[in-house]
Design an enzyme around this catalytic site. Structure first.
Site, mmCIF file in Angstrom:
data_model
loop_
_atom_site.group_PDB
_atom_site.id
_atom_site.type_symbol
_atom_site.label_atom_id
_atom_site.label_comp_id
_atom_site.label_asym_id
_atom_site.label_seq_id
_atom_site.Cartn_x
_atom_site.Cartn_y
_atom_site.Cartn_z
ATOM 1 N N ASP A 208 0.783 -0.882 -0.001
ATOM 2 C CA ASP A 208 0.321 -0.146 0.291
ATOM 3 C C ASP A 208 0.921 1.105 0.201
ATOM 4 O O ASP A 208 1.629 1.317 1.091
ATOM 5 C CB ASP A 208 -0.727 -0.349 1.144
ATOM 6 C CG ASP A 208 -2.100 1.348 1.553
ATOM 7 O OD1 ASP A 208 -2.617 1.179 0.435
ATOM 8 O OD2 ASP A 208 -1.699 1.870 1.791
ATOM 9 N N ASN B 127 -2.094 13.309 -4.334
ATOM 10 C CA ASN B 127 -3.876 13.450 -5.128
ATOM 11 C C ASN B 127 -4.136 15.215 -4.352
ATOM 12 O O ASN B 127 -4.434 15.500 -6.024
ATOM 13 C CB ASN B 127 -4.470 11.874 -4.626
ATOM 14 C CG ASN B 127 -4.746 11.357 -5.370
ATOM 15 O OD1 ASN B 127 -4.123 11.469 -6.972
ATOM 16 N ND2 ASN B 127 -4.949 10.132 -5.197
ATOM 17 N N HIS C 174 -4.405 14.231 -9.343
ATOM 18 C CA HIS C 174 -4.459 13.148 -9.959
ATOM 19 C C HIS C 174 -3.542 11.864 -10.426
ATOM 20 O O HIS C 174 -3.707 11.030 -10.833
ATOM 21 C CB HIS C 174 -6.179 12.547 -9.717
ATOM 22 C CG HIS C 174 -7.098 12.648 -8.488
ATOM 23 N ND1 HIS C 174 -7.230 11.613 -7.761
ATOM 24 C CD2 HIS C 174 -7.891 13.839 -7.743
ATOM 25 C CE1 HIS C 174 -7.837 12.557 -6.249
ATOM 26 N NE2 HIS C 174 -8.178 12.988 -6.666
ATOM 27 N N ASP D 220 -1.925 9.263 -10.843
ATOM 28 C CA ASP D 220 -2.004 8.117 -12.074
ATOM 29 C C ASP D 220 -0.764 7.785 -11.682
ATOM 30 O O ASP D 220 -0.133 6.103 -12.088
ATOM 31 C CB ASP D 220 -2.846 8.639 -12.545
ATOM 32 C CG ASP D 220 -4.600 8.560 -12.740
ATOM 33 O OD1 ASP D 220 -4.753 7.641 -11.477
ATOM 34 O OD2 ASP D 220 -4.708 9.008 -13.058
ATOM 35 N N GLU E 112 -4.400 2.075 -4.222
ATOM 36 C CA GLU E 112 -3.270 2.370 -4.356
ATOM 37 C C GLU E 112 -2.770 0.685 -3.830
ATOM 38 O O GLU E 112 -1.551 1.122 -3.608
ATOM 39 C CB GLU E 112 -2.720 3.355 -2.902
ATOM 40 C CG GLU E 112 -3.096 3.579 -1.859
ATOM 41 C CD GLU E 112 -4.478 4.111 -1.798
ATOM 42 O OE1 GLU E 112 -4.190 4.474 -0.314
ATOM 43 O OE2 GLU E 112 -5.284 4.058 -2.137
#
Length: 177
Positions: free
Chosen positions: A45, A53, A58, A62, A88
């Site tokens: 994680d 973010n 975002h 990504d 994530e």
């Protein structure tokens, strides 16, 4: 074939998706149990992903997911499984003992820690916490391995993040207390 590939692949990272991963993992674990070989289930994680973010947008988030996926795909042996589990989170199923898995995961954690995401002139550090469970300690049931790895991930986050946490079958009782 193209539609099958699209249905089995995460659109952003191009890793296998969770559905295919779980299907293949069940089969590999069944084979490993029959052959008495060890496997390690891992959940990775990204630490403080929301901050990436919120700070950079975002698109940057990504890009971070894609960069981590590329690293995982590059360093994970072809006989092992790696997927984007969701959000994530990534999952791996590694062939080998807990000791072998520990070496691989620590090396992977360090490689990730040393990398930087380049985004609009910013060099953004990426860190991850890992939760791992070995079949030698937790058995070959995929759902139970997942639960054990998830508990180890939770413990790794509680202990400060950017680390590999292990569940050797006893963590469930300690977390319940």
């Amino acid at each position: 074939p193209r539609l099958r590939d699209e249905a089995q692949t995460d659109g952003l990272t191009r890793l296998m998706n969770r559905t295919l991963f779980m299907e293949l993992a069940k089969a590999l674990l069944a084979d490993a149990e029959q052959q008495s070989t060890d496997m390690v289930f891992v959940i990775l994680d990204l630490d403080h992903f929301k901050r990436i973010n919120d700070t950079y947008g975002h698109v940057c988030g990504d890009s971070a997911l894609v960069q981590v996926a590329e690293l995982l795909a590059t360093v994970t042996p072809p006989e092992d499984l790696v997927c984007r589990f969701g959000g994530e989170e990534f999952a791996l199923l590694l062939n080998g003992s807990r000791a072998t898995g520990a070496k691989h995961l620590e090396r992977l954690r360090l490689q990730l820690e040393m990398s930087r995401l380049n985004h609009q002139g910013h060099r953004i550090p990426l860190r991850a916490s890992f939760g791992a469970a070995a079949s030698s300690a937790c058995g070959y049931n995929l759902d139970y391995l997942y639960t054990c790895a998830d508990q180890a991930l939770y413990a790794a986050k509680q202990l400060g993040r950017n680390r590999v946490g292990w569940n050797d079958g006893e963590l469930q009782n300690r977390l319940a207390r």
